[in-house]
Every structure is written in structure tokens, then in C-alpha cells.
Design a protein around this motif. Structure first.
Motif, PDB file in Angstrom:
ATOM      1  N   ALA A  16       0.839  -1.206   0.000  1.00 54.42           N
ATOM      2  CA  ALA A  16       0.000   0.000   0.000  1.00 54.42           C
ATOM      3  C   ALA A  16       0.870   1.251   0.000  1.00 54.42           C
ATOM      4  CB  ALA A  16      -0.930  -0.016   1.213  1.00 54.42           C
ATOM      5  N   ILE A  19       2.320   1.775  -3.451  1.00 54.83           N
ATOM      6  CA  ILE A  19       1.303   2.323  -4.356  1.00 54.83           C
ATOM      7  C   ILE A  19       1.118   3.818  -4.077  1.00 54.83           C
ATOM      8  CG2 ILE A  19      -1.150   2.266  -4.979  1.00 54.83           C
ATOM      9  CD1 ILE A  19      -0.994  -0.814  -4.297  1.00 54.83           C
ATOM     10  N   ALA A  20       0.996   4.172  -2.805  1.00 56.87           N
ATOM     11  CA  ALA A  20       0.818   5.580  -2.429  1.00 56.87           C
ATOM     12  C   ALA A  20       1.995   6.427  -2.899  1.00 56.87           C
ATOM     13  CB  ALA A  20       0.639   5.701  -0.914  1.00 56.87           C
ATOM     14  N   VAL A  28      -4.474   3.857  -3.985  1.00 54.24           N
ATOM     15  CA  VAL A  28      -4.477   2.756  -3.011  1.00 54.24           C
ATOM     16  C   VAL A  28      -5.885   2.201  -2.933  1.00 54.24           C
ATOM     17  CG1 VAL A  28      -4.143   2.119  -0.590  1.00 54.24           C
ATOM     18  CG2 VAL A  28      -2.595   3.762  -1.662  1.00 54.24           C
ATOM     19  N   ILE A  33      -3.924  -3.852  -4.106  1.00 60.38           N
ATOM     20  CA  ILE A  33      -3.027  -4.430  -3.093  1.00 60.38           C
ATOM     21  C   ILE A  33      -3.070  -5.953  -3.179  1.00 60.38           C
ATOM     22  CG2 ILE A  33      -2.561  -4.665  -0.618  1.00 60.38           C
ATOM     23  CD1 ILE A  33      -3.791  -1.803  -0.320  1.00 60.38           C
ATOM     24  N   LYS A  51     -10.312   0.629   2.905  1.00 61.98           N
ATOM     25  CA  LYS A  51      -9.161   1.421   2.482  1.00 61.98           C
ATOM     26  C   LYS A  51      -8.741   2.404   3.571  1.00 61.98           C
ATOM     27  CE  LYS A  51      -7.868   4.991  -0.849  1.00 61.98           C
ATOM     28  NZ  LYS A  51      -8.184   5.651  -2.125  1.00 61.98           N
TER      29      LYS A  51
END
Length: 182
Positions: A16, A19-20, A28, A33, A51
Motif C-alpha cells: 500500500a 502504491i501511495a 491505493v 493491493i 481502504k
């Protein structure tokens, strides 16, 4: 019910965070994920409800790490100089991913607020300890109505406002602190 695997939880948080960092906070999501982890989407729900809970966990981990780093990175001798270092340390962290994470927590409500109070308490305790280590801080100013804890809370409120308003120079604030406790 299957036992939760702390290693998988950490892996999910790392994914996560990746990705962020690379695609932004809005990217995200649980499906992405799960895809990157090579697991079923439902497996993530064993660890996180949604989330927002993932983002809250990311924020919590970020600030825990930041507080650990702060212990070693803030090295000035006097308390007022340490306050300056702490301000700029926090300012940089907020300008990086911490600010984006914190702004994304609008929907976590009470849990997020409780967590932030907990982190603030840790920081306040660290500030009291740092202030007590400065031999130049006057010892005769503390009493039942003017305590170290209240003074540190005053510092925290003002640092928070200065950080939120993105002030770049805290000289005036530091002068106030110096005039009160030195």
C-alpha cells in the motif's frame, strides 16, 4: 477462523505504501493491493476493514518511525534549539507523504483521532524529557497552575498551528519560549 499472519499484514502495508508513493494516495485500493500481493481480495479483509483502515495503519506506522528517527536526529544542546529542529523535522515529514496521508484520513473519525492523541502524548512526553535535560531552563517557574505538562501542551498547540499554516520562520515563537523558561 484462520490466525492472522503479522508478516502478511506488514507486506500488505508495504505494498500500500509503494502504491501511495508511486501512484498517489487515491490509487491505493484493496483490489490493487491484493493483486500485487498475489492473494484473494477477501484475504485483505482479514486484516483491514476498508481502504481508510489501511491508510490509518500507514499513517500510524509513518509517525511511529518518524518519532523514532526524531530521537536520534534532534541533537541540539538547548531545549529551544531542539524545538526549532523538531519543527523543521516535522515540517519536512508533513511536506513529504505524511501530509498526504493525514489529509486522506477524513473518514476514519474517532479511531483516527484517538491515534493522533496517542502520538501527540508520546511527543509531549519526549518534549518534557528534553526540557528537563536542559540545565538552563529555570526550575523555579513550575507550580500547580503552571506545570511542565501544560507548558508542553501550549508548545504542541502552537507548533501544530505553525505547521498547519505552513509558516517558514518560527523565530517569534522561539523567543516566546525562551522568555518564559530561561
Amino acid at each position: 477462523m484462520r490466525r492472522k499472519d503479522d508478516t502478511l499484514r506488514a507486506t500488505l502495508l508495504n505494498l500500500a505504501q509503494d502504491i501511495a508513493d508511486t501512484e498517489g494516495i487515491d490509487a491505493v485500493n484493496i483490489r490493487l493491493i491484493a493483486k500485487r500481493a498475489g492473494i484473494a481480495t477477501g484475504t485483505i479483509y482479514n486484516y483491514f476493514s476498508n481502504k481508510e483502515e489501511i491508510l490509518l495503519a500507514l499513517t500510524e506506522e509513518y509517525w511511529k518511525q518518524a518519532l523514532l528517527e526524531m530521537r536520534t536526529e534532534i541533537v541540539a544542546g538547548s531545549f529551544w534549539e531542539q524545538l526549532q529542529e523538531i519543527f523543521y523535522f516535522l515540517k519536512v515529514r508533513i511536506e513529504q507523504s505524511a501530509g498526504k496521508l493525514m489529509n486522506s484520513l477524513g473518514n476514519v473519525g474517532l479511531i483516527g483521532q484517538e491515534y493522533m492523541v496517542s502520538m501527540q502524548s508520546e511527543l509531549e512526553a519526549a518534549l518534557i524529557q528534553r526540557m528537563e535535560q536542559d540545565a538552563d531552563v529555570r526550575r523555579d517557574i513550575w507550580n500547580e497552575t503552571f506545570t511542565k505538562e501544560q507548558f508542553v501542551r501550549f508548545i504542541m498547540v502552537n507548533l501544530t498551528v505553525l505547521l498547519k499554516t505552513q509558516v517558514s520562520d518560527i523565530t517569534f515563537f522561539i523567543i516566546i519560549v525562551k522568555r518564559i523558561i530561561y
